[in-house]
Write an enzyme that holds these catalytic residues in place. Sequence first.
Site, PDB file in Angstrom:
ATOM      1  N   HIS A 141       0.876  -1.307   0.168  1.00 24.59           N
ATOM      2  CA  HIS A 141       0.052   0.224  -0.001  1.00 24.59           C
ATOM      3  C   HIS A 141       0.741   1.208  -0.043  1.00 24.59           C
ATOM      4  O   HIS A 141       0.681   2.312  -0.879  1.00 24.59           O
ATOM      5  CB  HIS A 141      -0.814  -0.109   1.280  1.00 24.59           C
ATOM      6  CG  HIS A 141      -1.731   1.162   1.443  1.00 24.59           C
ATOM      7  ND1 HIS A 141      -3.058   1.162   1.203  1.00 24.59           N
ATOM      8  CD2 HIS A 141      -1.378   2.320   1.897  1.00 24.59           C
ATOM      9  CE1 HIS A 141      -3.551   2.401   1.576  1.00 24.59           C
ATOM     10  NE2 HIS A 141      -2.537   3.262   1.997  1.00 24.59           N
ATOM     11  N   GLU A 142       1.872   1.336   0.982  1.00 24.65           N
ATOM     12  CA  GLU A 142       2.685   2.582   1.058  1.00 24.65           C
ATOM     13  C   GLU A 142       3.592   2.604  -0.115  1.00 24.65           C
ATOM     14  O   GLU A 142       3.868   3.882  -0.599  1.00 24.65           O
ATOM     15  CB  GLU A 142       3.512   2.486   2.169  1.00 24.65           C
ATOM     16  CG  GLU A 142       2.833   2.289   3.436  1.00 24.65           C
ATOM     17  CD  GLU A 142       1.739   3.500   3.751  1.00 24.65           C
ATOM     18  OE1 GLU A 142       1.739   4.476   2.963  1.00 24.65           O
ATOM     19  OE2 GLU A 142       0.818   3.314   4.467  1.00 24.65           O
ATOM     20  N   HIS A 145       1.531   4.198  -3.105  1.00 19.84           N
ATOM     21  CA  HIS A 145       1.315   5.503  -2.860  1.00 19.84           C
ATOM     22  C   HIS A 145       2.402   6.538  -3.659  1.00 19.84           C
ATOM     23  O   HIS A 145       2.185   7.736  -3.945  1.00 19.84           O
ATOM     24  CB  HIS A 145       1.540   6.046  -1.472  1.00 19.84           C
ATOM     25  CG  HIS A 145       0.058   5.854  -0.630  1.00 19.84           C
ATOM     26  ND1 HIS A 145      -0.945   6.356  -1.313  1.00 19.84           N
ATOM     27  CD2 HIS A 145      -0.081   5.511   0.709  1.00 19.84           C
ATOM     28  CE1 HIS A 145      -1.882   6.332  -0.191  1.00 19.84           C
ATOM     29  NE2 HIS A 145      -1.393   5.543   0.794  1.00 19.84           N
ATOM     30  N   GLU A 201      -5.904   6.515  -1.709  1.00 19.34           N
ATOM     31  CA  GLU A 201      -5.934   5.474  -0.844  1.00 19.34           C
ATOM     32  C   GLU A 201      -6.622   4.313  -1.526  1.00 19.34           C
ATOM     33  O   GLU A 201      -6.054   3.125  -1.411  1.00 19.34           O
ATOM     34  CB  GLU A 201      -6.897   5.808   0.407  1.00 19.34           C
ATOM     35  CG  GLU A 201      -6.251   6.720   1.349  1.00 19.34           C
ATOM     36  CD  GLU A 201      -5.012   6.460   1.896  1.00 19.34           C
ATOM     37  OE1 GLU A 201      -4.441   5.353   1.989  1.00 19.34           O
ATOM     38  OE2 GLU A 201      -4.062   7.233   1.840  1.00 19.34           O
ATOM     39  N   ASP A 205      -4.452   0.699  -2.081  1.00 19.30           N
ATOM     40  CA  ASP A 205      -5.239  -0.703  -1.631  1.00 19.30           C
ATOM     41  C   ASP A 205      -5.137  -1.612  -2.624  1.00 19.30           C
ATOM     42  O   ASP A 205      -4.581  -2.885  -2.609  1.00 19.30           O
ATOM     43  CB  ASP A 205      -6.470  -0.331  -1.069  1.00 19.30           C
ATOM     44  CG  ASP A 205      -6.594  -0.097   0.335  1.00 19.30           C
ATOM     45  OD1 ASP A 205      -5.541   0.220   1.231  1.00 19.30           O
ATOM     46  OD2 ASP A 205      -7.739   0.762   0.650  1.00 19.30           O
TER      47      ASP A 205
HETATM   48 ZN    ZN Z   1      -2.642   4.990   2.409  1.00 19.45          ZN
END
Ligand code: ZN
Length: 217
Positions: A141-142, A145, A201, A205
């Site tokens: 997830h990070e 980003h 987000e 995800d």
């Molecule tokens: Zn996030």
Amino acid sequence: MINEVRNAFKKNLKNLKWMDPETREAAEIKADTISDMIGYPDFIQNPKLLDERYHNLSVRDDTYFENNIHLNYYNLVKNLEKINEPVNKTTWSMFPSTVNAYYTPGKNQMVFPAGILQSPFYDSKYPVSLNFGGMGVVMGHELTHGFDDQGREFDKDENLHQWWNSNITDLFKNRTECFTKQYGKYQINGKNLNGNQTLGENIADNGAALKPPTTLI
Ligand SMILES: [Zn+2]
């Protein structure tokens, strides 16, 4: 674990038919350049540095309100001190105890505080599958980003710089429209989500839901 997730992410870039070879190569380099910090900053285990850090902060156990005022003031001064200083990539934006993680495009860095490195996300006694299912997803997830609607605007050197050509940017935006529409249909308390507001987000995800690298199967 981070490198396993990073490698899976890079492998997956090859499956993106809309991405051209130059952007793919630049994306691989950016993924490799993302630095990480894990657990807590070093100064916490050095009493001298720790005292120096909080020298100007006064906290008492019977003045909750004043403590908060002092803390706000302390944080404001600390932030002002950063003006005109070069970016310090070793400072943390979360407390070690926080059960969360973050990616910051201005440092091209992902951070995993000690707070999230415990059950149910991670435990050194867990099988690899559980740790990747819990913590690996957070790492994916990070990492993603760095390539979401905001992260993609920063290059590997943390500069706000267009490193995707306009054609590839349009193709990316067409695809993110699907997420905006999909998430905009979800309702909470009778109200629809704002798919634009949650876009980063939702990209992160979905980016984390990668096929595992073959070494883990
Ligand atoms: Zn996030």
